[in-house]
Design a protein around this motif. Structure first.
Motif, mmCIF file in Angstrom:
data_model
loop_
_atom_site.group_PDB
_atom_site.id
_atom_site.type_symbol
_atom_site.label_atom_id
_atom_site.label_comp_id
_atom_site.label_asym_id
_atom_site.label_seq_id
_atom_site.Cartn_x
_atom_site.Cartn_y
_atom_site.Cartn_z
ATOM 1 N N THR A 42 11.886 8.332 2.827
ATOM 2 C CA THR A 42 11.166 8.471 1.565
ATOM 3 C C THR A 42 9.911 7.635 1.632
ATOM 4 O OG1 THR A 42 13.326 8.578 0.490
ATOM 5 C CG2 THR A 42 11.414 8.326 -0.948
ATOM 6 N N GLU A 43 8.793 8.216 1.214
ATOM 7 C CA GLU A 43 7.546 7.454 1.150
ATOM 8 C C GLU A 43 7.151 7.257 -0.302
ATOM 9 O OE1 GLU A 43 4.221 8.710 3.558
ATOM 10 O OE2 GLU A 43 2.871 7.302 2.557
ATOM 11 N N TYR A 44 6.960 5.983 -0.694
ATOM 12 C CA TYR A 44 6.443 5.646 -2.022
ATOM 13 C C TYR A 44 4.987 5.239 -1.832
ATOM 14 C CZ TYR A 44 11.380 5.079 -3.296
ATOM 15 O OH TYR A 44 12.712 5.270 -3.494
ATOM 16 N N ASN A 45 4.079 5.952 -2.478
ATOM 17 C CA ASN A 45 2.671 5.533 -2.391
ATOM 18 C C ASN A 45 1.941 5.899 -3.678
ATOM 19 O OD1 ASN A 45 1.997 8.264 -2.243
ATOM 20 N ND2 ASN A 45 1.886 8.253 0.004
ATOM 21 N N ASP A 46 0.610 5.771 -3.639
ATOM 22 C CA ASP A 46 -0.175 5.965 -4.858
ATOM 23 C C ASP A 46 -0.022 7.351 -5.468
ATOM 24 O OD1 ASP A 46 -1.061 3.429 -4.913
ATOM 25 O OD2 ASP A 46 -3.072 3.845 -4.124
ATOM 26 N N THR A 47 0.377 8.321 -4.651
ATOM 27 C CA THR A 47 0.508 9.667 -5.205
ATOM 28 C C THR A 47 1.950 9.991 -5.583
ATOM 29 O OG1 THR A 47 0.631 10.586 -2.983
ATOM 30 C CG2 THR A 47 -1.533 10.548 -4.025
ATOM 31 N N GLY A 48 2.842 8.998 -5.522
ATOM 32 C CA GLY A 48 4.206 9.231 -5.993
ATOM 33 C C GLY A 48 5.270 9.001 -4.939
ATOM 34 N N VAL A 49 6.390 9.676 -5.093
ATOM 35 C CA VAL A 49 7.529 9.526 -4.194
ATOM 36 C C VAL A 49 7.664 10.822 -3.395
ATOM 37 C CG1 VAL A 49 9.998 9.035 -4.070
ATOM 38 C CG2 VAL A 49 8.650 8.120 -5.961
ATOM 39 N N HIS A 50 7.702 10.705 -2.073
ATOM 40 C CA HIS A 50 7.696 11.902 -1.237
ATOM 41 C C HIS A 50 8.853 11.856 -0.241
ATOM 42 C CE1 HIS A 50 3.470 12.350 -2.585
ATOM 43 N NE2 HIS A 50 3.458 11.041 -2.462
ATOM 44 N N ASP A 51 9.512 12.994 -0.053
ATOM 45 C CA ASP A 51 10.550 13.091 0.979
ATOM 46 C C ASP A 51 9.898 13.407 2.313
ATOM 47 O OD1 ASP A 51 12.722 12.607 -0.638
ATOM 48 O OD2 ASP A 51 12.868 14.712 -1.252
ATOM 49 N N ILE A 52 10.370 12.747 3.352
ATOM 50 C CA ILE A 52 9.933 13.095 4.702
ATOM 51 C C ILE A 52 11.164 13.604 5.433
ATOM 52 C CG2 ILE A 52 8.981 12.215 6.862
ATOM 53 C CD1 ILE A 52 7.534 10.066 5.210
ATOM 54 N N HIS A 53 11.085 14.846 5.938
ATOM 55 C CA HIS A 53 12.265 15.457 6.543
ATOM 56 C C HIS A 53 12.397 15.085 8.006
ATOM 57 C CE1 HIS A 53 12.792 17.640 2.872
ATOM 58 N NE2 HIS A 53 11.522 18.004 2.915
ATOM 59 N N ALA A 110 -3.452 13.847 9.840
ATOM 60 C CA ALA A 110 -3.317 14.416 8.501
ATOM 61 C C ALA A 110 -2.014 13.988 7.818
ATOM 62 C CB ALA A 110 -3.387 15.930 8.587
ATOM 63 N N ASP A 111 -0.911 13.981 8.540
ATOM 64 C CA ASP A 111 0.381 13.708 7.922
ATOM 65 C C ASP A 111 1.173 12.692 8.749
ATOM 66 O OD1 ASP A 111 2.758 13.758 6.585
ATOM 67 O OD2 ASP A 111 2.880 15.942 6.481
ATOM 68 N N PRO A 112 0.895 11.403 8.571
ATOM 69 C CA PRO A 112 1.561 10.378 9.383
ATOM 70 C C PRO A 112 3.083 10.417 9.264
ATOM 71 C CG PRO A 112 -0.216 9.406 8.080
ATOM 72 C CD PRO A 112 -0.040 10.812 7.595
ATOM 73 N N GLU A 160 0.850 -1.189 0.000
ATOM 74 C CA GLU A 160 0.000 0.000 0.000
ATOM 75 C C GLU A 160 0.891 1.245 0.000
ATOM 76 O OE1 GLU A 160 -2.686 0.122 3.315
ATOM 77 O OE2 GLU A 160 -3.909 1.699 2.405
ATOM 78 N N ARG A 161 1.980 1.156 0.752
ATOM 79 C CA ARG A 161 2.978 2.225 0.768
ATOM 80 C C ARG A 161 4.293 1.636 1.247
ATOM 81 N NH1 ARG A 161 -0.665 3.119 4.573
ATOM 82 N NH2 ARG A 161 -1.694 4.780 3.462
ATOM 83 N N VAL A 162 5.403 2.226 0.823
ATOM 84 C CA VAL A 162 6.708 1.772 1.288
ATOM 85 C C VAL A 162 7.427 2.967 1.883
ATOM 86 C CG1 VAL A 162 8.931 0.802 0.602
ATOM 87 C CG2 VAL A 162 6.843 -0.039 -0.473
#
Ligand SMILES: *[C@@H]1O[C@H](CO)[C@@H](O)[C@H](O)[C@H]1NC(C)=O
Ligand SMILES: *[C@@H]1O[C@H](CO)[C@@H](O)[C@H](O)[C@H]1NC(C)=O
Length: 417
Positions: free
Chosen positions: A238-249, A279-281, A226-228
C-alpha cells in the motif's frame, strides 16, 4: 564593455553544475551488515544493506556503502561498490529459527556492535549522492535524522534534492528478554526523528510493524513523510502519499522459492525508479521484488538481483543531464517563489523600522555603504546569477533560524530588490 564577462559567469556556473551532476554518486547505502546464523549451520551475510547492495548492482550502479562490521563479517556482497566499513569488535549477528508467526520469522540477536551510524561516518562525496537508502536493523544503530541536516546553503542546494528512502523495519523492533525480536506498539522515537520536519522521506515498512499501531499513529507517520509504503507479503503493498491511498499489486511468479529480502528489494527498486523518474515506481518495485523471490535462499543475498540484471536500461549520461536540467528548472521555480515571498514579507517589515536601522545593521555586519551586494554575493557562492544574489541568499538563509548574521544579510539584501 565587459558584457562577455557577465555572460561568462553564469555559463561557467552552469557548466560546473552539469559536470558535478554527471560525476555525482548515484546512490548511498547506509546500514549494518549482519551474520545470519541459519539452521543448517551456514552463516551468510544479511541485513537490508546487503540485499540493497546486491539489487543496486543489478541496475548497473556502483554505490557508496557505509556499514558497521567486525572482523568476522563476510563483505563479498559489496564487491563492485565503494565500501566504507566502520570497524567494530563484533558483527551484528542474528540467529534464525524458522518458526513462523504469520509470515514473521523468529530471530535472536547474539552479537551487537552497538555503533550508531550517522552522516558523520559518510565521506563527503558519498553524502552528495543522488539517492540515499538507509537500512537500520536495530533501534539504535542509525541516526537517520542526521541525513536531513545541512551544512549551509550550498550543501542544502545539492543534498536538499536527494531522494531519501528509509527502510525502517529495524526501528520498530524490540528485543524481548529472551533475545526474541518483537514489533513495537507505536512508532519509535528513532523512526519519527528519521522523518525530520520537511516531509522529504520515502518510508518503507511491512505490515508486521504497522499492524500493532493504532490508526492515529499511522496517520501521524503518513503526515510526516513524503510517502509511506507498507509491504504486505503476497497481498502486495500500500502506498500512502499526497494523492491518497493506493494498492500496489504483486507481480505473480510461477514459483516463489524464498521471500528473504523481498521487502528490501521492493524498497530499493522503488527508490531507483523514483530517482530515474520512471512513471510508476510502485509497479516497478513490485516487479523487482517478484524477481527476488524466485531465487533460492541458498545463494542469497548475492543472487537476489540476478534476474533483474539486464532488464533495466542503464542510466547513461544523457538521462543524467536531462534529470539535472529538470532539477535546475524546479530549483529555479522554488527559489523565485521563495524569493518573492520572502521579499514581500521583508518589504512589509521594513516599512515599520525606525529610520537609520538599516545603516546600523549594515555597520554591525561589517558592511560598507556599498556593502550589501558584496555581503549577499559572498553568501551565495556557486549558486549562480549575480543580479539575483540578494534574493537567493535571502531565500536560502531562511533554512537556519538561529543565525543573526544571516538575518542581517537577508534584510539588507532585500533592499536591493
Ligand atoms: C551492546 O548492547 C548489548 C545489548 O544492549 C549489551 O548487552 C552490551 O553490553 C553492549 N556492548 C557494549 C560494548 O556496549
Ligand atoms: C501516489 O502513489 C500512486 C501509486 O503508487 C502513484 O501512482 C502516484 O503517482 C503517487 N503520487 C505522488 C504524488 O507521489
Amino acid at each position: 564593455m565587459k558584457l562577455w564577462l557577465l555572460l561568462l559567469v553564469p555559463l561557467v556556473a552552469l557548466i560546473g553544475y552539469f559536470a558535478s551532476e554527471l560525476t555525482r554518486v548515484d546512490l548511498l547505502l547506509v546500514g549494518t551488515v549482519t551474520i545470519d546464523v541459519v539452521d543448517d549451520g551456514s552463516r551468510p551475510a544479511g541485513g537490508a544493506v546487503s540485499y540493497a547492495a546486491s539489487i543496486v548492482r543489478a541496475y548497473g550502479i556502483r554505490a557508496c556503502v557505509v556499514t558497521v562490521a567486525g572482523a568476522d563479517a563476510d563483505l563479498t556482497v559489496f564487491n563492485g561498490h565503494e565500501l566504507h566499513v566502520v570497524p567494530a569488535p563484533s558483527t551484528l549477528t542474528f540467529e534464525h529459527t524458522y518458526t513462523w508467526f504469520g509470515h514473521q520469522r523468529k530471530l535472536r540477536v547474539t552479537a551487537n556492535p552497538n555503533v550508531t551510524l550517522s552522516r558523520a561516518h559518510v565521506p563527503r562525496h558519498c553524502q552528495r549522492a543522488r539517492t540515499v537508502i538507509l537500512g537500520p536493523l536495530t533501534q539504535h544503530e542509525l541516526d537517520a535524522g542526521s541525513f536531513l541536516e545541512y551544512d549551509g546553503v550550498w550543501d542544502a542546494l545539492v543534498r536538499g534534492r536527494q531522494h531519501v528512502g528509509l527502510m525502517a523495519q529495524g526501528f520498530q523492533r524490540r528485543l524481548g528478554p529472551d533475545g526474541r525480536v518483537l514489533p513495537l506498539l507505536t512508532p519509535s522515537p528513532q523512526l519519527l526523528a528519521g522523518l525530520g520536519r520537511s516531509r522529504r522521506v520515502s518510508l518503507f515498512l511491512s505490515d508486521v510493524e504497522t499492524e500493532p499501531w493504532a490508526e492515529d499513529w499511522l496517520g501521524l507517520v503518513v503526515g510526516s513523510a513524503e510517502r509511506v509504503l507498507i509491504t504486505r507479503g503476497s497481498a502486495g503493498a500500500t502506498e500512502y502519499n499526497d494523492t491518497g491511498v493506493h494498492d500496489i499489486h504483486i507481480v505473480p511468479v510461477d514459483k516463489v522459492r524464498d521471500t528473504n529480502g523481498a521487502g528490501d528489494t521492493f524498497a530499493t527498486g522503488y527508490m531507483l525508479a523514483l530517482s530515474r523518474g520512471m512513471a510508476d515506481p510502485g509497479a516497478h518495485a513490485s516487479w523487482a521484488a517478484s524477481r527476488a523471490v524466485m531465487q533460492p535462499q541458498s545463494c542469497k543475498p548475492h543472487c537476489a538481483g540476478d534476474l533483474i540484471e539486464g532488464h533495466v536500461p542503464a542510466w547513461g549520461a544523457g538521462a543524467k543531464l536531462l534529470a539535472a536540467a529538470q532539477d535546475l528548472g524546479s530549483m529555479a521555480r522554488g527559489l523565485l517563489d521563495r524569493g518573492l515571498r520572502e521579499g514581500l514579507a521583508a518589504a512589509l517589515h521594513l516599512r515599520e523600522l525606525p529610520a537609520g536601522t538599516l545603516t546600523q545593521m549594515a555597520a554591525k555586519a561589517g558592511l560598507g555603504p556599498h556593502g550589501p551586494r558584496h555581503g549577499a554575493g559572498g553568501k551565495q557562492k556557486g549558486a549562480g546569477g549575480a543580479g539575483s544574489g540578494g534574493k537567493l541568499a535571502a531565500g536560502l538563509e531562511d533554512e537556519d533560524d538561529d543565525d543573526d548574521d544571516d538575518e542581517v544579510v537577508m534584510t539588507v539584501a532585500t533592499v536591493t530588490l
